[in-house]
Design an enzyme around this catalytic site. Structure first.
Site, PDB file in Angstrom:
ATOM      1  CG  LEU A   1      -1.762  -1.227   1.496  1.00  0.00           C
ATOM      2  CD1 LEU A   1      -2.584  -1.046   2.759  1.00  0.00           C
ATOM      3  CD2 LEU A   1      -2.667  -1.504   0.303  1.00  0.00           C
TER       4      LEU A   1
ATOM      5  CB  THR B   1      10.483   8.044  -1.096  1.00  0.00           C
ATOM      6  OG1 THR B   1      10.212   9.313  -1.703  1.00  0.00           O
ATOM      7  CG2 THR B   1      11.980   7.851  -0.976  1.00  0.00           C
TER       8      THR B   1
ATOM      9  N   GLY C   1       8.063   2.972  -0.767  1.00  0.00           N
ATOM     10  CA  GLY C   1       7.440   1.894  -1.526  1.00  0.00           C
ATOM     11  C   GLY C   1       8.243   1.530  -2.756  1.00  0.00           C
TER      12      GLY C   1
ATOM     13  N   GLY D   1      14.755  19.869   0.050  1.00  0.00           N
ATOM     14  CA  GLY D   1      14.009  18.634   0.235  1.00  0.00           C
ATOM     15  C   GLY D   1      14.291  17.914   1.542  1.00  0.00           C
TER      16      GLY D   1
ATOM     17  CE  LYS E   1      10.923   8.898  13.162  1.00  0.00           C
ATOM     18  NZ  LYS E   1      11.984   9.673  12.470  1.00  0.00           N
TER      19      LYS E   1
ATOM     20  N   GLY F   1      15.289   8.052   3.949  1.00  0.00           N
ATOM     21  CA  GLY F   1      15.719   7.797   2.578  1.00  0.00           C
ATOM     22  C   GLY F   1      15.174   6.494   2.052  1.00  0.00           C
TER      23      GLY F   1
END
Length: 436
Positions: free
Chosen positions: A7, A11, A13, A183, A201, A299
């Site tokens: 799903l 980036t 996926g 970015g 987290k 990343g």
């Protein structure tokens, strides 16, 4: 073959698909995984990975209910529809792999309870620390230790901003704007710069470390918006660097504390050297002592690595079961105790006022005689011991006074500040930062 449904094809996926479709030289279990369907928001969007059209669909519900799919890999992000889709997949007897820290931090109790009842796994290595393996080490390699404290730099955006402020002497707003252009920061940076992402987290890590669920609303979050170039410069003079730390620890008075805030970190500590977009997590326990996990915190490659490692863990367990059908579809399947979530109670949370810390405070004062003496008196009356107090110069017509305290209770410190704010000679308190 173990069939998976993905799903989200952003980036992470895309990175996940690329690893799964290029198994040569990687773990042999990748050979037994087949991508059955991939769910996206738009079919026509240009993508970095080329998939057969019959694999791609916008009908996400059809993926989570597909009887041929064994594992759902949720890489959409956000709360909804990710939460609902995961619960629906669990109800259909499917294992879950996710990188979604927000959903797990806020609704982990609901999701893990449903998964345990259905006899399926929810794996989330990619939700914290990107490619740094920390979830499974806390469950397995470090599981025999009595964990006392976890201290982490677990948000790459804020670490990048603070690193550049330290190196360049720039102001927060200017470097944030540049980070957005490059970015490294989102158009809406709230979750990062206000400490909310790190809060998600550390709630997950605290739950694993202390064996009890954490209510996300109980996690104290303070971001870096108020950190200025002036504070960065003072930190350097005092032999510190400023980092946004996420901390979970057992408290001597009872309970656990879970919090996120900027912190003066001594330059000789390992976390002080973690710069740019890198993350690091320092785990302290008995009998191990200290161990620090370091690496890229975000990343495509780093996070996809963690996602696929979770897929492999599930596939490995499935292949050791005598019957594949039983392993996937039986609601009473016995779960591997080192992969599943075994706790269902909530940890007792210690109030922030009961903690002890040292503080750096910067005051702007009306330049009249006796200000330093009044500050010292107010602090002393509230049992706040001062390590140093010095007038450092002027900002406009305001005298700048910097105070560093010894370790004190947060309750006493806040009481002292409340009185100090009422002094006629105090114009403002632009900075308050805890000291590690």
């Amino acid at each position: 073959m173990v069939k998976i449904g993905i799903l989200g094809l952003g980036t992470v996926g895309t990175g996940t698909v690329q690893i799964l479709r290029d198994p040569v030289g990687r773990h042999h279990l990748l050979q037994s995984i087949e991508i059955q369907r991939v769910g996206v928001k738009s079919i026509d969007k240009p993508r970095a990975v080329d998939l057969p059209s019959e694999l791609v669909t916008t009908d996400l519900d059809s993926i989570v209910s597909d009887p041929d799919i064994d594992i759902i890999v949720e890489l959409m992000g956000g709360i909804e529809p990710a939460r609902s889709l995961m619960l629906k997949a669990i109800a259909h007897g499917k294992h879950i792999v996710t990188a979604n820290k927000a959903v797990i931090a806020k609704f982990g109790d609901e999701i893990f309870t449903a998964a345990n009842q259905a006899g399926v796994y929810v794996m989330l290595e990619a939700a914290v620390g990107g490619g740094i393996p920390v979830i499974q080490p806390l469950k397995q390699s470090l599981g025999v230790n009595r964990i006392q404290r976890i201290t982490g730099i677990i948000n790459g955006t804020t670490n990048y901003i603070l690193t550049r402020m330290t190196v360049e002497g720039g102001e927060f707003a200017d470097i944030l704007a540049d980070a957005q252009k490059l970015g490294y920061a989102e158009a809406d940076p709230t979750a990062d710069v206000d400490g909310l992402d790190a809060g998600d987290k550390i709630a997950i890590l605290a739950s694993l470390a202390f064996g009890g669920r954490i209510k996300r609303d109980d996690v104290y979050c303070e971001g870096i918006r108020k950190i200025s170039a002036t504070d960065i410069a003072y930190a350097d003079k005092l032999n510190f660097v400023i980092k946004l730390l996420a901390i979970a620890e057992r408290v001597e008075s009872g309970g656990v504390s879970v919090r996120v805030h900027p912190t003066f970190v001594p330059k000789d500590r390992p976390l002080a050297t973690v710069n740019g977009v890198y993350n690091a997590i320092l785990v302290e326990g008995e009998p191990l002592g200290q161990v620090m996990l370091f690496g890229p915190g975000a990343g495509a490659g780093a996070t996809a690595s963690a996602v696929v490692s979770d897929i492999l863990a599930i596939v490995g367990v499935m292949q050791t079961n005598s019957s594949h059908e039983d392993a996937v579809n039986s609601p009473n399947t016995s779960l591997h105790p080192l992969l599943s979530c075994s706790h269902s109670h909530y940890s007792e949370m210690a109030p922030l006022s009961s903690l002890r810390s040292s503080f750096y405070v910067r005051f702007l004062c009306i330049d009249v005689p006796g200000v330093i003496g009044k500050l010292g008196t107010c602090f002393g009356e509230h049992h706040v011991s001062i390590e140093s107090i010095v007038q450092t110069g002027f900002q406009g017509d305001r005298a700048e006074i910097v105070v560093v305290t010894h370790e004190v209770s947060e309750g006493d410190f806040e009481s002292a500040l409340a009185e100090i704010r009422g002094l006629d000679s105090i114009a403002s308190i632009p900075s308050i930062v805890r000291v590690l």
